[in-house]
Design a protein around this motif. Structure first.
Motif, PDB file in Angstrom:
ATOM      1  N   LEU A 138      -5.375  23.885  62.154  1.00 49.38           N
ATOM      2  CA  LEU A 138      -4.894  22.694  61.439  1.00 49.38           C
ATOM      3  C   LEU A 138      -4.279  21.684  62.407  1.00 49.38           C
ATOM      4  O   LEU A 138      -4.492  20.474  62.278  1.00 49.38           O
ATOM      5  CB  LEU A 138      -3.867  23.101  60.373  1.00 49.38           C
ATOM      6  CG  LEU A 138      -4.418  23.807  59.135  1.00 49.38           C
ATOM      7  CD1 LEU A 138      -3.279  24.286  58.244  1.00 49.38           C
ATOM      8  CD2 LEU A 138      -5.349  22.874  58.346  1.00 49.38           C
ATOM      9  N   ALA A 139      -3.518  22.199  63.375  1.00 48.73           N
ATOM     10  CA  ALA A 139      -2.924  21.307  64.371  1.00 48.73           C
ATOM     11  C   ALA A 139      -4.001  20.627  65.205  1.00 48.73           C
ATOM     12  O   ALA A 139      -3.938  19.415  65.474  1.00 48.73           O
ATOM     13  CB  ALA A 139      -1.973  22.094  65.274  1.00 48.73           C
ATOM     14  N   GLU A 199      -7.140  20.156  64.295  1.00 48.89           N
ATOM     15  CA  GLU A 199      -7.915  19.255  63.437  1.00 48.89           C
ATOM     16  C   GLU A 199      -7.256  17.877  63.393  1.00 48.89           C
ATOM     17  O   GLU A 199      -7.933  16.843  63.419  1.00 48.89           O
ATOM     18  CB  GLU A 199      -8.015  19.848  62.034  1.00 48.89           C
ATOM     19  CG  GLU A 199      -8.879  19.024  61.084  1.00 48.89           C
ATOM     20  CD  GLU A 199      -9.008  19.667  59.719  1.00 48.89           C
ATOM     21  OE1 GLU A 199      -9.295  18.934  58.743  1.00 48.89           O
ATOM     22  OE2 GLU A 199      -8.817  20.900  59.613  1.00 48.89           O
ATOM     23  N   THR A 200      -5.925  17.877  63.348  1.00 49.98           N
ATOM     24  CA  THR A 200      -5.194  16.603  63.372  1.00 49.98           C
ATOM     25  C   THR A 200      -5.359  15.912  64.716  1.00 49.98           C
ATOM     26  O   THR A 200      -5.583  14.696  64.782  1.00 49.98           O
ATOM     27  CB  THR A 200      -3.704  16.851  63.091  1.00 49.98           C
ATOM     28  OG1 THR A 200      -3.556  17.435  61.794  1.00 49.98           O
ATOM     29  CG2 THR A 200      -2.914  15.549  63.149  1.00 49.98           C
ATOM     30  N   TRP A 201      -5.279  16.676  65.799  1.00 49.30           N
ATOM     31  CA  TRP A 201      -5.345  16.084  67.141  1.00 49.30           C
ATOM     32  C   TRP A 201      -6.743  15.535  67.434  1.00 49.30           C
ATOM     33  O   TRP A 201      -6.903  14.428  67.940  1.00 49.30           O
ATOM     34  CB  TRP A 201      -4.960  17.115  68.190  1.00 49.30           C
ATOM     35  CG  TRP A 201      -4.558  16.529  69.512  1.00 49.30           C
ATOM     36  CD1 TRP A 201      -3.294  16.188  69.916  1.00 49.30           C
ATOM     37  CD2 TRP A 201      -5.432  16.194  70.608  1.00 49.30           C
ATOM     38  NE1 TRP A 201      -3.327  15.670  71.189  1.00 49.30           N
ATOM     39  CE2 TRP A 201      -4.629  15.667  71.639  1.00 49.30           C
ATOM     40  CE3 TRP A 201      -6.806  16.297  70.821  1.00 49.30           C
ATOM     41  CZ2 TRP A 201      -5.141  15.240  72.853  1.00 49.30           C
ATOM     42  CZ3 TRP A 201      -7.330  15.862  72.036  1.00 49.30           C
ATOM     43  CH2 TRP A 201      -6.509  15.340  73.041  1.00 49.30           C
ATOM     44  N   GLY A 236      -9.248  15.092  65.121  1.00 45.71           N
ATOM     45  CA  GLY A 236      -9.829  14.324  64.029  1.00 45.71           C
ATOM     46  C   GLY A 236     -11.076  14.951  63.456  1.00 45.71           C
ATOM     47  O   GLY A 236     -11.865  14.286  62.771  1.00 45.71           O
ATOM     48  N   LYS A 284     -12.961  19.192  62.371  1.00 47.01           N
ATOM     49  CA  LYS A 284     -12.747  20.624  62.196  1.00 47.01           C
ATOM     50  C   LYS A 284     -13.594  21.441  63.176  1.00 47.01           C
ATOM     51  O   LYS A 284     -14.489  20.903  63.830  1.00 47.01           O
ATOM     52  CB  LYS A 284     -13.085  21.028  60.759  1.00 47.01           C
ATOM     53  CG  LYS A 284     -12.237  20.364  59.695  1.00 47.01           C
ATOM     54  CD  LYS A 284     -12.616  20.837  58.308  1.00 47.01           C
ATOM     55  CE  LYS A 284     -12.310  22.305  58.123  1.00 47.01           C
ATOM     56  NZ  LYS A 284     -12.542  22.761  56.727  1.00 47.01           N
TER      57      LYS A 284
END
Length: 326
Positions: free
Chosen positions: A102-103, A105-107, A109, A111
């Protein structure tokens, strides 16, 4: 460095490499002394093993080096006792992977950067990690980005050398820890030993964790050190040199530290202060409780506030000042 491919890192094996490795991994950079046991689980071995006593090399290398063990090798009774006393809970690696994903995926952008999740497992991606130019982020940015695991225990979110619940050893290519991901990126983008060491150092400087119990903290520090050594060996088919190990150990001793996560001080360092006051008729002993403990104000404890190192400026800073101001 760990030919048996086991979860348990024997302190006596570290002692054989170089005594200073263990001495460094036992340092408390805040107090200038050694980390303390901070648990009475070892008190059966003698007065030197009670909660407020320092952990020393000689104490943990006696009895064939079998004093400190990872949670999976502790007795069920001891595991349950630690759950009751310190709410100690260990997370299976597949859950750590989901949350680390999840971290990322945020970094990134997107999956499935490092792996694809399966039911209580994962499948490692077989390609080189891509850093699209249009995102304005480089592999060096990823390695330099800071990550922290709070109340880290044996540091399963930072390094997944083994499953913290089952004790099953995980091979280097399939590891999912935050440091493992950084080291994978370093390995994919460097060719020479010098470049790898340079960026592995940056990676090590940008992962953090704190823990109350001294045995867990030592295991976490050992896991981070061994993870670095095992990634190096997987990359270059040779063992990391002793002086390089010592250099990484010095970083780890700063970045993984012993702390009360609610008060931001060295565990059990708050106290009731007493002073003597003379009056005309008698001598009074006046006690003053720690104001931070009394009021629940983390900025007013009389305990020893923990310090960490800013690796860019090489200045020491109080961790509490990073989380709540002055």
């Amino acid at each position: 460095m760990n030919p048996q491919n086991t979860a348990d890192i024997k302190e006596n094996d570290l002692l054989k490499i170089d005594r200073s490795l263990l001495e460094i991994l036992l340092q408390d950079k805040t107090t200038g002394k050694n980390i303390i046991w901070a648990t009475d689980n070892y008190a059966r071995h003698g007065s030197a093993y009670v909660a407020d006593k320092p952990i020393t090399v000689d104490l943990i290398t006696s009895r064939n080096g079998s004093i400190i063990k990872p949670r999976t090798q502790k007795s069920k009774q001891e595991q349950q006792q630690r759950v009751r006393q310190k709410a100690e809970v260990f997370t299976p690696s597949w859950v750590c992977n989901m949350q680390n994903n999840l971290a990322d995926e945020t970094w990134f952008g997107c999956k499935d950067v490092f792996n694809r999740e399966k039911e209580k497992s994962w499948e490692t991606t077989g390609w080189k990690i891509n850093f699209p130019e249009e995102n304005g982020k480089t592999w060096q940015d990823y390695v330099s980005s800071s990550r922290i695991e709070i109340t880290c225990g044996e540091a399963p979110y930072l390094t997944s050398r083994y499953d913290a619940v089952t004790g099953e050893y995980i091979e280097v290519p399939d590891r999912i820890g935050l440091l493992d991901r950084k080291l994978r990126v370093v390995g994919e983008n460097t060719e020479t030993r010098e470049d790898w060491l340079k960026w592995a150092t940056v990676a090590a400087q940008n992962i953090y964790g704190f823990e109350w119990q001294g045995d867990n903290l030592l295991i976490a520090r050992e896991n981070v050190l061994f993870t670095i050594a095992e990634h190096y060996e997987a990359k270059f088919a040779e063992k990391l040199g002793t002086q390089d190990l010592i250099g990484f150990a010095k970083i780890i001793a700063w970045n993984l530290w012993q702390m009360d996560g609610l008060k931001f001080v060295v565990p059990a360092s708050c106290c009731t202060e007493t002073k003597t006051e003379e009056t005309l008729f008698e001598t009074l002993v006046v006690s003053k409780e720690c104001e931070g403990c009394k009021k629940g104000d983390y900025k007013k404890h009389n305990g020893i506030y923990c310090i960490i190192k800013d690796w860019e400026t090489h200045k020491n800073i109080r961790f509490v000042d990073m989380v709540g101001g002055k």
